[in-house]
Structures are given as C-alpha cells and as structure tokens.
Scaffold this active site. Structure first.
Site, PDB file in Angstrom:
ATOM      1  N   ASP A  31       0.858  -1.191   0.000  1.00 36.58           N
ATOM      2  CA  ASP A  31       0.000   0.000   0.000  1.00 36.58           C
ATOM      3  C   ASP A  31       0.895   1.243   0.000  1.00 36.58           C
ATOM      4  O   ASP A  31       1.900   1.312   0.702  1.00 36.58           O
ATOM      5  CB  ASP A  31      -0.912  -0.003   1.233  1.00 36.58           C
ATOM      6  CG  ASP A  31      -2.046   0.986   1.097  1.00 36.58           C
ATOM      7  OD1 ASP A  31      -3.205   0.550   1.017  1.00 36.58           O
ATOM      8  OD2 ASP A  31      -1.789   2.211   1.075  1.00 36.58           O
ATOM      9  N   ILE A  32       0.504   2.220  -0.823  1.00 37.42           N
ATOM     10  CA  ILE A  32       1.299   3.440  -0.977  1.00 37.42           C
ATOM     11  C   ILE A  32       1.262   4.305   0.289  1.00 37.42           C
ATOM     12  O   ILE A  32       2.147   5.143   0.505  1.00 37.42           O
ATOM     13  CB  ILE A  32       0.788   4.227  -2.215  1.00 37.42           C
ATOM     14  CG1 ILE A  32       1.878   5.075  -2.810  1.00 37.42           C
ATOM     15  CG2 ILE A  32      -0.465   5.026  -1.914  1.00 37.42           C
ATOM     16  CD1 ILE A  32       1.558   5.588  -4.207  1.00 37.42           C
ATOM     17  N   ASN A  88     -12.900  -3.148   2.778  1.00 37.60           N
ATOM     18  CA  ASN A  88     -13.845  -2.057   2.996  1.00 37.60           C
ATOM     19  C   ASN A  88     -14.894  -2.041   1.886  1.00 37.60           C
ATOM     20  O   ASN A  88     -14.591  -2.378   0.743  1.00 37.60           O
ATOM     21  CB  ASN A  88     -13.105  -0.718   3.008  1.00 37.60           C
ATOM     22  CG  ASN A  88     -12.078  -0.637   4.118  1.00 37.60           C
ATOM     23  OD1 ASN A  88     -12.290  -1.182   5.197  1.00 37.60           O
ATOM     24  ND2 ASN A  88     -10.967   0.037   3.860  1.00 37.60           N
ATOM     25  N   VAL A  97     -11.102   2.929  -3.495  1.00 38.21           N
ATOM     26  CA  VAL A  97     -10.792   2.366  -4.813  1.00 38.21           C
ATOM     27  C   VAL A  97     -11.802   1.251  -5.085  1.00 38.21           C
ATOM     28  O   VAL A  97     -11.891   0.276  -4.310  1.00 38.21           O
ATOM     29  CB  VAL A  97      -9.347   1.826  -4.886  1.00 38.21           C
ATOM     30  CG1 VAL A  97      -9.083   1.239  -6.277  1.00 38.21           C
ATOM     31  CG2 VAL A  97      -8.330   2.920  -4.568  1.00 38.21           C
ATOM     32  N   HIS A 101     -10.354  -5.289  -2.762  1.00 38.61           N
ATOM     33  CA  HIS A 101      -8.990  -5.579  -2.323  1.00 38.61           C
ATOM     34  C   HIS A 101      -8.998  -5.935  -0.849  1.00 38.61           C
ATOM     35  O   HIS A 101      -9.731  -5.341  -0.065  1.00 38.61           O
ATOM     36  CB  HIS A 101      -8.060  -4.384  -2.561  1.00 38.61           C
ATOM     37  CG  HIS A 101      -8.627  -3.071  -2.116  1.00 38.61           C
ATOM     38  ND1 HIS A 101      -9.551  -2.381  -2.878  1.00 38.61           N
ATOM     39  CD2 HIS A 101      -8.416  -2.344  -1.006  1.00 38.61           C
ATOM     40  CE1 HIS A 101      -9.887  -1.267  -2.249  1.00 38.61           C
ATOM     41  NE2 HIS A 101      -9.222  -1.218  -1.095  1.00 38.61           N
ATOM     42  N   HIS A 103      -6.969  -5.569   2.441  1.00 39.97           N
ATOM     43  CA  HIS A 103      -5.842  -4.928   3.125  1.00 39.97           C
ATOM     44  C   HIS A 103      -5.232  -5.994   4.028  1.00 39.97           C
ATOM     45  O   HIS A 103      -5.956  -6.621   4.818  1.00 39.97           O
ATOM     46  CB  HIS A 103      -6.322  -3.789   4.022  1.00 39.97           C
ATOM     47  CG  HIS A 103      -6.860  -2.604   3.299  1.00 39.97           C
ATOM     48  ND1 HIS A 103      -6.088  -1.499   3.024  1.00 39.97           N
ATOM     49  CD2 HIS A 103      -8.090  -2.327   2.808  1.00 39.97           C
ATOM     50  CE1 HIS A 103      -6.831  -0.593   2.398  1.00 39.97           C
ATOM     51  NE2 HIS A 103      -8.046  -1.070   2.253  1.00 39.97           N
TER      52      HIS A 103
HETATM   53  P1  AMP Z   1      -9.714   1.527   0.358  1.00 39.19           P
HETATM   54  O1  AMP Z   1      -9.775   2.901   0.995  1.00 39.19           O
HETATM   55  O2  AMP Z   1     -10.120   0.422   1.256  1.00 39.19           O
HETATM   56  O3  AMP Z   1     -10.448   1.535  -0.955  1.00 39.19           O
HETATM   57  O4  AMP Z   1      -8.186   1.263   0.076  1.00 39.19           O
HETATM   58  C1  AMP Z   1      -7.510   1.781  -1.022  1.00 39.19           C
HETATM   59  C2  AMP Z   1      -6.051   1.721  -0.703  1.00 39.19           C
HETATM   60  O5  AMP Z   1      -5.324   1.855  -1.912  1.00 39.19           O
HETATM   61  C3  AMP Z   1      -5.566   2.817   0.240  1.00 39.19           C
HETATM   62  O6  AMP Z   1      -5.016   2.228   1.414  1.00 39.19           O
HETATM   63  C4  AMP Z   1      -4.514   3.557  -0.580  1.00 39.19           C
HETATM   64  O7  AMP Z   1      -3.422   3.972   0.189  1.00 39.19           O
HETATM   65  C5  AMP Z   1      -4.116   2.499  -1.610  1.00 39.19           C
HETATM   66  N1  AMP Z   1      -3.593   3.002  -2.864  1.00 39.19           N
HETATM   67  C6  AMP Z   1      -4.144   3.934  -3.678  1.00 39.19           C
HETATM   68  N2  AMP Z   1      -3.383   4.101  -4.774  1.00 39.19           N
HETATM   69  C7  AMP Z   1      -2.336   3.256  -4.669  1.00 39.19           C
HETATM   70  C8  AMP Z   1      -1.204   2.943  -5.467  1.00 39.19           C
HETATM   71  N3  AMP Z   1      -0.982   3.563  -6.639  1.00 39.19           N
HETATM   72  N4  AMP Z   1      -0.325   2.013  -5.033  1.00 39.19           N
HETATM   73  C9  AMP Z   1      -0.532   1.380  -3.858  1.00 39.19           C
HETATM   74  N5  AMP Z   1      -1.581   1.611  -3.054  1.00 39.19           N
HETATM   75  C10 AMP Z   1      -2.468   2.539  -3.441  1.00 39.19           C
END
Ligand code: AMP
Length: 123
Positions: A31-32, A88, A97, A101, A103
């Site tokens: 995760d970024i 989530n 997103v 996914h 986490h």
């Molecule tokens: P959610 O809020 O559960 O939809 O999680 C989305 C996750 O994607 C968040 O924890 C972000 O930090 C992560 N995220 C968004 N863009 C990227 C990316 N380019 N590379 C890695 N993680 C990302």
C-alpha cells in the site's frame, strides 16, 4: 460505475507498484500509504467493484485472495504472530478504490474494535 481504477493500471503494469506476489488470478503489492509496518493490498486481476458485486460466478476469486494472504503471511513471517485482513465496502466502510482488495496489515499488535476510530460522531 466504471470498473477502470488505478488498480487496473497496476495489473496491466501501466503504472508502477511494489508488487510482492502474483499468480494467475491475484496480485499483491505494498500500500502506498501504509497503516502498519507491513501493509499490502491483495486484489483479483478481474475487477469487481465492491463486496456487493460478489456472486456465485466470481466468489472463487475471493477465496483466492485469502489463499494469497496465507502465502504472504508465511513468506513474510506473520503467520504465527497474526495479522489483520480487511475489505472495505462503499463510503461507510471507507472504500476509496472501487476494485475489491484485501488490506493485509501486520507487524504490530492491533486494537479491536476498529469503530473506535470512526470518522464522524454518530447521532
Ligand atoms: P480503500 O480505501 O479500502 O479503498 O483502500 C484503497 C487503498 O489503496 C488505500 O489504502 C490507498 O493507500 C491504496 N492506494 C491507492 N493508490 C495506490 C497505489 N498507486 N499504489 C498502492 N496503493 C495505493
């Protein structure tokens, strides 16, 4: 709702990610914006927008996400101490997103319940 998200671009390698595992149907990358010492996202290579879109024909992919989580736990040494896996859904779940996914959070003992950190006071 379009299923074309930033994760589609990571799957197609159009944008870089710190990929730590890949197989036929799943991909895992760091995760970024990590929320734990180890924070990976595990995604299906086919876009499913939310948990609400899981059905009998794609549910095997959700099982595969957990198989990948178990492999990563072993590979990175968290299987014994434990870890948290969270998916989530939509706004109240904190989803940003719209490509499902897991986490995977590890490397620290986490508190429970998670709703102690709610964004808004509920009336
Ligand atoms: P959610 O809020 O559960 O939809 O999680 C989305 C996750 O994607 C968040 O924890 C972000 O930090 C992560 N995220 C968004 N863009 C990227 C990316 N380019 N590379 C890695 N993680 C990302």
């Amino acid at each position: 709702m379009s299923n074309d998200t930033i994760f589609s671009k990571i799957i197609s390698k159009q944008i870089p990610a710190d990929i730590i595992y890949e197989d036929e149907n799943t991909l895992a990358f760091k995760d970024i914006n990590p929320q734990a010492p180890f924070h990976a996202l595990i995604i299906p290579k086919i876009a499913i927008a939310t948990i609400n879109d899981i059905n009998a024909s794609n549910s095997h992919l959700v099982g595969e996400l957990y198989v990948t989580a178990a492999k990563l736990a072993k590979q990175f040494g968290f299987a014994q101490d434990g870890y948290r896996v969270v998916m989530n859904c939509n706004e109240h779940g904190g989803q940003t997103v719209y490509h499902i996914h897991l986490h995977m959070l590890a490397g620290i003992e986490m508190g429970w319940p998670p709703y102690q950190n709610t964004k808004k006071e509920q009336s």
